[in-house]
Structure formats: structure tokens, C-alpha cells
Design a protein around this motif. Structure first.
Motif, PDB file in Angstrom:
ATOM      1  N   ARG A 155       0.827  -1.210   0.000  1.00  0.00           N
ATOM      2  CA  ARG A 155       0.000   0.000   0.000  1.00  0.00           C
ATOM      3  C   ARG A 155       0.862   1.261   0.000  1.00  0.00           C
ATOM      4  NH1 ARG A 155      -5.044   1.938   1.071  1.00  0.00           N
ATOM      5  NH2 ARG A 155      -5.198   3.815   2.370  1.00  0.00           N
ATOM      6  N   SER A 156       1.892   1.281   0.825  1.00  0.00           N
ATOM      7  CA  SER A 156       2.752   2.458   0.906  1.00  0.00           C
ATOM      8  C   SER A 156       3.530   2.658  -0.383  1.00  0.00           C
ATOM      9  CB  SER A 156       3.706   2.326   2.097  1.00  0.00           C
ATOM     10  OG  SER A 156       4.359   3.555   2.369  1.00  0.00           O
ATOM     11  N   ALA A 157       3.944   1.564  -1.019  1.00  0.00           N
ATOM     12  CA  ALA A 157       4.662   1.668  -2.287  1.00  0.00           C
ATOM     13  C   ALA A 157       3.752   2.212  -3.383  1.00  0.00           C
ATOM     14  CB  ALA A 157       5.212   0.305  -2.690  1.00  0.00           C
ATOM     15  N   THR A 158       2.464   1.872  -3.329  1.00  0.00           N
ATOM     16  CA  THR A 158       1.508   2.364  -4.324  1.00  0.00           C
ATOM     17  C   THR A 158       1.221   3.849  -4.120  1.00  0.00           C
ATOM     18  OG1 THR A 158       0.450   0.193  -4.482  1.00  0.00           O
ATOM     19  CG2 THR A 158      -0.845   2.078  -5.222  1.00  0.00           C
ATOM     20  N   GLU A 159       1.195   4.287  -2.878  1.00  0.00           N
ATOM     21  CA  GLU A 159       0.819   5.667  -2.556  1.00  0.00           C
ATOM     22  C   GLU A 159       1.962   6.656  -2.744  1.00  0.00           C
ATOM     23  OE1 GLU A 159      -0.481   5.203   1.434  1.00  0.00           O
ATOM     24  OE2 GLU A 159      -2.554   4.730   0.885  1.00  0.00           O
ATOM     25  N   ASN A 160       3.207   6.170  -2.842  1.00  0.00           N
ATOM     26  CA  ASN A 160       4.362   7.057  -2.921  1.00  0.00           C
ATOM     27  C   ASN A 160       5.215   6.715  -4.141  1.00  0.00           C
ATOM     28  OD1 ASN A 160       4.405   8.537  -0.093  1.00  0.00           O
ATOM     29  ND2 ASN A 160       3.929   6.389   0.329  1.00  0.00           N
ATOM     30  N   ARG A 163      10.602   6.491  -6.778  1.00  0.00           N
ATOM     31  CA  ARG A 163      11.712   6.871  -7.651  1.00  0.00           C
ATOM     32  C   ARG A 163      12.299   8.212  -7.225  1.00  0.00           C
ATOM     33  NH1 ARG A 163       8.362   6.611 -13.101  1.00  0.00           N
ATOM     34  NH2 ARG A 163       7.011   7.768 -11.657  1.00  0.00           N
ATOM     35  N   THR A 164      11.594   8.940  -6.349  1.00  0.00           N
ATOM     36  CA  THR A 164      12.067  10.250  -5.911  1.00  0.00           C
ATOM     37  C   THR A 164      12.473  10.190  -4.443  1.00  0.00           C
ATOM     38  OG1 THR A 164       9.902  11.025  -5.126  1.00  0.00           O
ATOM     39  CG2 THR A 164      10.392  11.284  -7.480  1.00  0.00           C
ATOM     40  N   PRO A 165      13.393  11.093  -4.007  1.00  0.00           N
ATOM     41  CA  PRO A 165      13.777  11.121  -2.589  1.00  0.00           C
ATOM     42  C   PRO A 165      12.588  11.353  -1.660  1.00  0.00           C
ATOM     43  CG  PRO A 165      15.359  12.350  -3.898  1.00  0.00           C
ATOM     44  CD  PRO A 165      14.235  11.995  -4.825  1.00  0.00           C
ATOM     45  N   ALA A 166      11.714  12.291  -2.029  1.00  0.00           N
ATOM     46  CA  ALA A 166      10.552  12.565  -1.186  1.00  0.00           C
ATOM     47  C   ALA A 166       9.619  11.356  -1.131  1.00  0.00           C
ATOM     48  CB  ALA A 166       9.797  13.788  -1.705  1.00  0.00           C
ATOM     49  N   GLY A 167       9.474  10.680  -2.262  1.00  0.00           N
ATOM     50  CA  GLY A 167       8.627   9.489  -2.292  1.00  0.00           C
ATOM     51  C   GLY A 167       9.191   8.372  -1.447  1.00  0.00           C
ATOM     52  N   LYS A 168      10.506   8.196  -1.471  1.00  0.00           N
ATOM     53  CA  LYS A 168      11.142   7.176  -0.625  1.00  0.00           C
ATOM     54  C   LYS A 168      10.896   7.481   0.846  1.00  0.00           C
ATOM     55  CE  LYS A 168      14.913   6.153  -3.880  1.00  0.00           C
ATOM     56  NZ  LYS A 168      14.562   4.744  -4.185  1.00  0.00           N
ATOM     57  N   ALA A 169      11.033   8.762   1.223  1.00  0.00           N
ATOM     58  CA  ALA A 169      10.806   9.149   2.616  1.00  0.00           C
ATOM     59  C   ALA A 169       9.358   8.911   3.020  1.00  0.00           C
ATOM     60  CB  ALA A 169      11.181  10.618   2.821  1.00  0.00           C
ATOM     61  N   GLY A 170       8.414   9.270   2.137  1.00  0.00           N
ATOM     62  CA  GLY A 170       7.002   9.049   2.434  1.00  0.00           C
ATOM     63  C   GLY A 170       6.668   7.579   2.559  1.00  0.00           C
ATOM     64  N   TYR A 171       7.235   6.789   1.684  1.00  0.00           N
ATOM     65  CA  TYR A 171       7.050   5.330   1.730  1.00  0.00           C
ATOM     66  C   TYR A 171       7.501   4.767   3.078  1.00  0.00           C
ATOM     67  CZ  TYR A 171       8.714   0.508   0.937  1.00  0.00           C
ATOM     68  OH  TYR A 171       8.999  -0.840   1.050  1.00  0.00           O
ATOM     69  N   LEU A 172       8.718   5.116   3.500  1.00  0.00           N
ATOM     70  CA  LEU A 172       9.227   4.586   4.762  1.00  0.00           C
ATOM     71  C   LEU A 172       8.454   5.136   5.951  1.00  0.00           C
ATOM     72  CD1 LEU A 172      11.275   2.827   6.208  1.00  0.00           C
ATOM     73  CD2 LEU A 172      12.855   4.782   6.211  1.00  0.00           C
ATOM     74  N   ASN A 173       8.095   6.413   5.913  1.00  0.00           N
ATOM     75  CA  ASN A 173       7.340   7.009   7.024  1.00  0.00           C
ATOM     76  C   ASN A 173       5.978   6.352   7.199  1.00  0.00           C
ATOM     77  OD1 ASN A 173       9.370   8.809   7.681  1.00  0.00           O
ATOM     78  ND2 ASN A 173       8.551  10.453   6.387  1.00  0.00           N
ATOM     79  N   GLY A 174       5.428   5.817   6.126  1.00  0.00           N
ATOM     80  CA  GLY A 174       4.160   5.106   6.235  1.00  0.00           C
ATOM     81  C   GLY A 174       4.284   3.753   6.906  1.00  0.00           C
ATOM     82  N   THR A 198      11.693  -3.142  -1.802  1.00  0.00           N
ATOM     83  CA  THR A 198      10.499  -2.591  -2.448  1.00  0.00           C
ATOM     84  C   THR A 198      10.621  -1.094  -2.671  1.00  0.00           C
ATOM     85  OG1 THR A 198       9.123  -4.315  -1.460  1.00  0.00           O
ATOM     86  CG2 THR A 198       7.986  -2.361  -2.268  1.00  0.00           C
ATOM     87  N   GLY A 199      11.185  -0.393  -1.694  1.00  0.00           N
ATOM     88  CA  GLY A 199      11.293   1.062  -1.807  1.00  0.00           C
ATOM     89  C   GLY A 199      12.580   1.556  -2.423  1.00  0.00           C
ATOM     90  N   GLY A 200      13.511   0.623  -2.723  1.00  0.00           N
ATOM     91  CA  GLY A 200      14.793   1.047  -3.259  1.00  0.00           C
ATOM     92  C   GLY A 200      15.547   1.926  -2.284  1.00  0.00           C
ATOM     93  N   LEU A 201      15.542   1.552  -0.998  1.00  0.00           N
ATOM     94  CA  LEU A 201      16.117   2.389   0.055  1.00  0.00           C
ATOM     95  C   LEU A 201      17.558   2.012   0.355  1.00  0.00           C
ATOM     96  CD1 LEU A 201      13.126   2.325   2.593  1.00  0.00           C
ATOM     97  CD2 LEU A 201      13.477   3.880   0.656  1.00  0.00           C
ATOM     98  N   ASP A 202      18.255   2.950   0.969  1.00  0.00           N
ATOM     99  CA  ASP A 202      19.589   2.676   1.496  1.00  0.00           C
ATOM    100  C   ASP A 202      19.449   1.901   2.800  1.00  0.00           C
ATOM    101  OD1 ASP A 202      22.634   3.425   1.592  1.00  0.00           O
ATOM    102  OD2 ASP A 202      21.840   3.907   3.568  1.00  0.00           O
ATOM    103  N   ALA A 203      20.159   0.789   2.931  1.00  0.00           N
ATOM    104  CA  ALA A 203      19.980  -0.101   4.083  1.00  0.00           C
ATOM    105  C   ALA A 203      20.380   0.568   5.386  1.00  0.00           C
ATOM    106  CB  ALA A 203      20.778  -1.389   3.877  1.00  0.00           C
ATOM    107  N   SER A 204      21.548   1.216   5.426  1.00  0.00           N
ATOM    108  CA  SER A 204      22.009   1.810   6.683  1.00  0.00           C
ATOM    109  C   SER A 204      21.118   2.973   7.097  1.00  0.00           C
ATOM    110  CB  SER A 204      23.464   2.266   6.551  1.00  0.00           C
ATOM    111  OG  SER A 204      23.591   3.255   5.534  1.00  0.00           O
ATOM    112  N   ALA A 205      20.658   3.784   6.142  1.00  0.00           N
ATOM    113  CA  ALA A 205      19.768   4.896   6.469  1.00  0.00           C
ATOM    114  C   ALA A 205      18.426   4.389   6.987  1.00  0.00           C
ATOM    115  CB  ALA A 205      19.561   5.782   5.243  1.00  0.00           C
TER     116      ALA A 205
END
Length: 242
Positions: A155-160, A163-174, A198-205
Motif C-alpha cells: 500500500r505504501s509503495a503504491t501511494e508514494n 523513484r524520488t527522494p521525497a517518495g522514498k521518505a514518504g514510503y518509509l514514514n508510512g 520494495t522502496g529502493g532504500l539505502d539499508a544503513s539509512a
């Protein structure tokens, strides 16, 4: 016949006022009928409406209850915990129902419950799906219901736009509020690879953000505990002067 919900002059669900013997925040519709089935099936199916429960019972799905025209509360979650440790959420598929399901996850996980979320076709609710497909098809949906984190990740991946930094942050914050409520550290950390991939995130961050979320939650829990007044000890009976 007096006017009412059946002739369209009143809403489909007309909420009753709170009373000393009826408190919606502590009552689950249908629980008295569902107790035996909940124990037998090892789960409780939580719906939004009375008609959903009635349709489920009509189709032989008996481990079902509904909130009584109000949002899920901590008191509801504690009541559920008395009967089972597994909850299957099946709220309406519209935005309001899905948002209500999302908010309910926090309360249910806070109580240590294992939560799954039913996915029905777009436009369906339990009532319409059961009416069209029947009890066997609905039970198949219950059995296949993904875990809360699986559902929330998608659900969070669909809503954000991840591919963008802001979208990655929104995805994780959800995801962080629910992820931080998983008490078992092994289970909590086991979700990280799927979240990161799924979010293409940095692991350590991502691990650092989870650490911050855990610290913030611990502070909030401690603050609530300090705000609650301690239970006063009963005073010993007065025996009079000797």
C-alpha cells in the motif's frame, strides 16, 4: 410503518447514543454469537458494519464481529485479546475503509495481536462479496489474507513515488509506526530486506530511521505511563481510638 433506514429517510447505519449499559468504544457487535467460532477457527474477523456481519453469518462464516458505528479503540483491542491472538481485518475497499484499516493496525499491534488484512475486488465490501460469491469464496480470501506488514508495504509503495527522494521518505514514514510496534526484534528486523528492496532504500539509512522511530515510541510510551495517575491504595478501615 414509521420512516427509517429501510425507506431511505435515515442513514444506512444510525448510531445509538452512549449509555451506561452501552458504550460503543467498548462493544463489538456480534461477539456474543461469535465466541465459539473464534475459538474454533483461531481467529477473529473484524468488519465495519452490522450488515456485513449479518451477511457473513448467513453464509456460514461465524467468527465475525464489527465495531458499532465507531472507530476501533484500545478497549476493543483489549477485548479481542481475551478471545484470540489473531485478527483478520476486512474493512470496505474504499479510501475511508482502507484508511480506517490502517489506523486500526496500530491499536491491534500495540496489544500484541497478529494481524492480517483481507483484500477484496475493487468496489466490494464483505456484504456485496459474500452476496455474489458465497461463503466458500470468502473463506478462501480470509485464508489468503496477507499479514499487516505485507499489506502495508504494498500500500505504501503504491501511494508514494519511490523513484524520488521525497517518495522514498514518504514510503518509509508510512511503515515505521507499524514496524516499530512489532515487539519481537527478530520479526521486526526480518521485515527490513523486503522494505528496503520494495522502496529502493539505502539499508544503513533505513536502519537509522527505524532506530529513531523505536526511540520516539519508547519516549511516548514512557510519557503516557507517567501521565496516568497511579492507582490509589485503599485506606484501612477506621477502627476508632483505643
Amino acid at each position: 410503518m414509521a420512516p427509517g433506514a429501510l425507506d431511505g429517510t435515515e442513514p444506512k447505519y444510525l448510531n445509538s447514543p452512549k449509555a451506561p449499559v452501552y458504550q460503543k468504544s467498548k462493544t463489538l457487535y456480534g461477539l456474543s454469537w461469535a465466541k465459539e467460532a473464534i475459538r474454533k477457527e483461531g481467529r477473529l474477523v473484524l468488519m465495519e458494519g452490522y450488515l456485513d456481519v449479518a451477511r457473513a453469518l448467513e453464509n456460514g462464516v461465524n467468527e465475525v464481529v464489527a465495531t458499532c458505528g465507531t472507530a476501533l479503540t484500545a478497549a476493543h483491542a483489549r477485548l479481542i485479546r481475551r478471545f484470540t491472538d489473531k485478527v483478520v481485518l476486512n474493512f470496505d475497499q474504499d479510501d475511508a475503509g482502507q484508511n480506517a484499516a490502517r489506523k486500526s493496525l496500530d491499536l491491534l499491534l500495540e496489544e500484541g495481536l497478529k494481524v492480517h488484512v483481507v483484500e477484496l475486488p475493487a468496489g466490494d465490501d464483505p456484504d456485496t462479496f459474500l452476496k455474489a460469491q458465497g461463503g466458500d469464496a470468502y473463506r478462501a480470501r480470509l485464508d489468503a489474507a496477507p499479514s499487516a506488514m505485507d499489506w502495508l508495504i504494498r500500500r505504501s509503495a503504491t501511494e508514494n513515488d519511490t523513484r524520488t527522494p521525497a517518495g522514498k521518505a514518504g514510503y518509509l514514514n508510512g511503515l515505521l509506526p507499524v514496524l516499530s510496534r512489532i515487539d519481537n526484534a527478530v520479526e521486526r528486523m526480518a521485515w527490513l530486506p523486503a522494505i528496503i528492496q520494495t522502496g529502493g532504500l539505502d539499508a544503513s539509512a533505513t536502519r537509522e530511521e527505524l532506530r529513531r522511530a523505536m526511540a520516539a515510541r519508547a519516549t511516548a510510551v514512557r510519557t503516557r505511563a507517567e501521565a496516568d495517575p497511579p492507582l490509589s491504595r485503599p485506606r484501612p478501615p477506621w477502627t476508632g481510638a483505643s
